[in-house]
Design a protein around this motif. Structure first.
Motif, PDB file in Angstrom:
ATOM      1  N   VAL A  91      -7.286   4.271  -3.107  1.00 41.18           N
ATOM      2  CA  VAL A  91      -7.892   4.642  -1.831  1.00 41.18           C
ATOM      3  C   VAL A  91      -8.356   6.090  -1.941  1.00 41.18           C
ATOM      4  O   VAL A  91      -7.533   7.000  -2.111  1.00 41.18           O
ATOM      5  CB  VAL A  91      -6.889   4.490  -0.670  1.00 41.18           C
ATOM      6  CG1 VAL A  91      -7.542   4.895   0.653  1.00 41.18           C
ATOM      7  CG2 VAL A  91      -6.359   3.062  -0.593  1.00 41.18           C
ATOM      8  N   CYS A  92      -9.664   6.288  -1.894  1.00 38.98           N
ATOM      9  CA  CYS A  92     -10.259   7.637  -1.986  1.00 38.98           C
ATOM     10  C   CYS A  92      -9.703   8.415  -3.175  1.00 38.98           C
ATOM     11  O   CYS A  92      -9.080   9.474  -3.007  1.00 38.98           O
ATOM     12  CB  CYS A  92     -10.042   8.419  -0.703  1.00 38.98           C
ATOM     13  SG  CYS A  92     -10.806   7.691   0.753  1.00 38.98           S
ATOM     14  N   ILE A 145      -3.357   0.518  -3.622  1.00 36.32           N
ATOM     15  CA  ILE A 145      -3.045  -0.806  -3.078  1.00 36.32           C
ATOM     16  C   ILE A 145      -2.799  -1.783  -4.216  1.00 36.32           C
ATOM     17  O   ILE A 145      -3.515  -1.771  -5.224  1.00 36.32           O
ATOM     18  CB  ILE A 145      -4.230  -1.339  -2.236  1.00 36.32           C
ATOM     19  CG1 ILE A 145      -4.588  -0.379  -1.105  1.00 36.32           C
ATOM     20  CG2 ILE A 145      -3.946  -2.733  -1.686  1.00 36.32           C
ATOM     21  CD1 ILE A 145      -5.932  -0.678  -0.476  1.00 36.32           C
ATOM     22  N   VAL A 146      -1.816  -2.664  -4.046  1.00 35.45           N
ATOM     23  CA  VAL A 146      -1.698  -3.877  -4.855  1.00 35.45           C
ATOM     24  C   VAL A 146      -1.909  -5.045  -3.910  1.00 35.45           C
ATOM     25  O   VAL A 146      -1.122  -5.239  -2.968  1.00 35.45           O
ATOM     26  CB  VAL A 146      -0.332  -4.003  -5.551  1.00 35.45           C
ATOM     27  CG1 VAL A 146      -0.280  -5.291  -6.375  1.00 35.45           C
ATOM     28  CG2 VAL A 146      -0.061  -2.807  -6.443  1.00 35.45           C
ATOM     29  N   SER A 155       0.835  -1.201   0.000  1.00 34.48           N
ATOM     30  CA  SER A 155       0.000   0.000   0.000  1.00 34.48           C
ATOM     31  C   SER A 155       0.866   1.245   0.000  1.00 34.48           C
ATOM     32  O   SER A 155       1.921   1.278   0.643  1.00 34.48           O
ATOM     33  CB  SER A 155      -0.909   0.038   1.232  1.00 34.48           C
ATOM     34  OG  SER A 155      -1.622  -1.157   1.385  1.00 34.48           O
ATOM     35  N   LEU A 156       0.410   2.274  -0.718  1.00 38.01           N
ATOM     36  CA  LEU A 156       1.010   3.595  -0.657  1.00 38.01           C
ATOM     37  C   LEU A 156      -0.009   4.535  -0.023  1.00 38.01           C
ATOM     38  O   LEU A 156      -1.200   4.479  -0.361  1.00 38.01           O
ATOM     39  CB  LEU A 156       1.394   4.116  -2.051  1.00 38.01           C
ATOM     40  CG  LEU A 156       2.734   3.640  -2.626  1.00 38.01           C
ATOM     41  CD1 LEU A 156       2.705   2.146  -2.934  1.00 38.01           C
ATOM     42  CD2 LEU A 156       3.077   4.429  -3.880  1.00 38.01           C
ATOM     43  N   PHE A 157       0.446   5.385   0.901  1.00 37.79           N
ATOM     44  CA  PHE A 157      -0.441   6.314   1.604  1.00 37.79           C
ATOM     45  C   PHE A 157       0.152   7.709   1.609  1.00 37.79           C
ATOM     46  O   PHE A 157       1.370   7.862   1.772  1.00 37.79           O
ATOM     47  CB  PHE A 157      -0.641   5.887   3.067  1.00 37.79           C
ATOM     48  CG  PHE A 157      -1.257   4.542   3.240  1.00 37.79           C
ATOM     49  CD1 PHE A 157      -2.591   4.320   2.951  1.00 37.79           C
ATOM     50  CD2 PHE A 157      -0.497   3.479   3.700  1.00 37.79           C
ATOM     51  CE1 PHE A 157      -3.154   3.070   3.123  1.00 37.79           C
ATOM     52  CE2 PHE A 157      -1.053   2.226   3.876  1.00 37.79           C
ATOM     53  CZ  PHE A 157      -2.389   2.025   3.580  1.00 37.79           C
ATOM     54  N   PRO A 180       4.447  14.083   0.247  1.00 34.56           N
ATOM     55  CA  PRO A 180       5.203  12.862   0.592  1.00 34.56           C
ATOM     56  C   PRO A 180       4.282  11.653   0.763  1.00 34.56           C
ATOM     57  O   PRO A 180       3.124  11.777   1.159  1.00 34.56           O
ATOM     58  CB  PRO A 180       5.884  13.234   1.908  1.00 34.56           C
ATOM     59  CG  PRO A 180       5.010  14.293   2.501  1.00 34.56           C
ATOM     60  CD  PRO A 180       4.478  15.079   1.328  1.00 34.56           C
ATOM     61  N   VAL A 181       4.837  10.485   0.465  1.00 32.61           N
ATOM     62  CA  VAL A 181       4.081   9.223   0.462  1.00 32.61           C
ATOM     63  C   VAL A 181       4.879   8.149   1.199  1.00 32.61           C
ATOM     64  O   VAL A 181       6.099   8.052   1.035  1.00 32.61           O
ATOM     65  CB  VAL A 181       3.787   8.778  -0.993  1.00 32.61           C
ATOM     66  CG1 VAL A 181       3.238   7.355  -1.036  1.00 32.61           C
ATOM     67  CG2 VAL A 181       2.811   9.745  -1.660  1.00 32.61           C
TER      68      VAL A 181
END
Length: 259
Positions: A182-183, A151-152, A121-123, A212-213
């Motif tokens: 995501v959103c 997400i993968v 996941s990247l957030f 930033p992620v």
């Protein structure tokens, strides 16, 4: 004359909660406790998170893992009972799981690698929405996704965070990965894609100093990433055991007909 099958040896491992510790003690008294390296089957006592930890620790070892629920979440777990464990193991359905391999490059130039059984996941790391470019097998498929994250997910992870983000449920034996935003803000109506499990997915973070992620492979988090590459491992596997009649396929079908 009927020859009796040799009895399985077990290593009981606990998440450390009082319920899990008590269960491990009961089972050890009933069936004996073998070292993890010598056991035929590792019995993980806890919740889904602990089971994923055990699978990562035994990845590629050929060990079979049987989970019994002593935690708060137990979608991957079997019902806890102390009786007939030998018979349950003998009759269990085995499922082979391949993890995702995540490779990251951070803003400070560092590289990192981690495995994920559920998802990568990247957030977004700040109040600013993330801007991410998505490349599949060296071809840019989305120039800019503005979102809270992406997400993968593996088939095993498709019923976890991926499902909460409105991603698809994927049968365990399907050669697919779920790519789920995501959103999403732009494009607002994009709901993701199903990809071949042979695909390589690359995410490039745009406007990184301003937006930033973080990248997360199950429970391994890397902060301030510039790029993230995700692919299914071609060499590593884990084997998960489910009680007969309660296989992963059955659980997937039941989940899809919940209302």
């Amino acid at each position: 004359m009927h020859q009796q099958r040799p009895r399985k040896t077990f290593a009981f491992v606990s998440s450390g909660t009082s319920d899990a510790e008590e269960a491990a003690a009961q089972l050890s008294r009933a069936y004996g406790q073998a070292p993890v390296g010598d056991a035929d089957v590792i019995v993980a006592l806890g919740g889904d998170g602990f089971l994923l930890q055990v699978l990562r620790e035994t990845m590629g070892s050929g060990k079979r893992v049987y989970g019994m629920n002593r935690g708060t979440v137990g979608f991957l777990m079997n019902e806890f009972r102390t009786d007939d464990l030998q018979e349950r193991i003998e009759a269990a359905d085995a499922e082979t799981i391949r993890p995702l391999e995540m490779e990251t490059v951070s803003a400070d130039g560092r590289t990192a690698r981690a495995l994920a059984i559920n998802e990568v996941s990247l957030f977004r790391q700040s109040y600013q929405a993330a801007k991410i470019r998505i490349t599949i097998d060296d071809k840019v498929r989305m120039d800019e996704l503005t979102c809270d994250g992406v997400i993968v997910a593996t088939p095993a992870g498709s019923t976890a965070y991926n499902l909460s983000a409105q991603g698809p449920i994927v049968p365990l034996d399907a050669p697919l990965l779920a790519l789920t935003p995501v959103c999403p803000f732009r494009p607002r109506r994009w709901r993701g894609a199903l990809l071949s499990n042979r695909s390589t997915v690359r995410f490039d973070v745009l406007e990184e100093p301003k937006r930033p992620v973080n990248a997360v492979a199950d429970h391994t988090e890397i902060k301030s990433v510039l790029s993230v590459t995700v692919r299914e491992s071609s060499t590593l596997t884990a084997t998960l055991l489910f009680d007969a009649g309660h296989s992963w396929d059955e659980r997937i079908l039941a989940e899809q007909f919940r209302y």
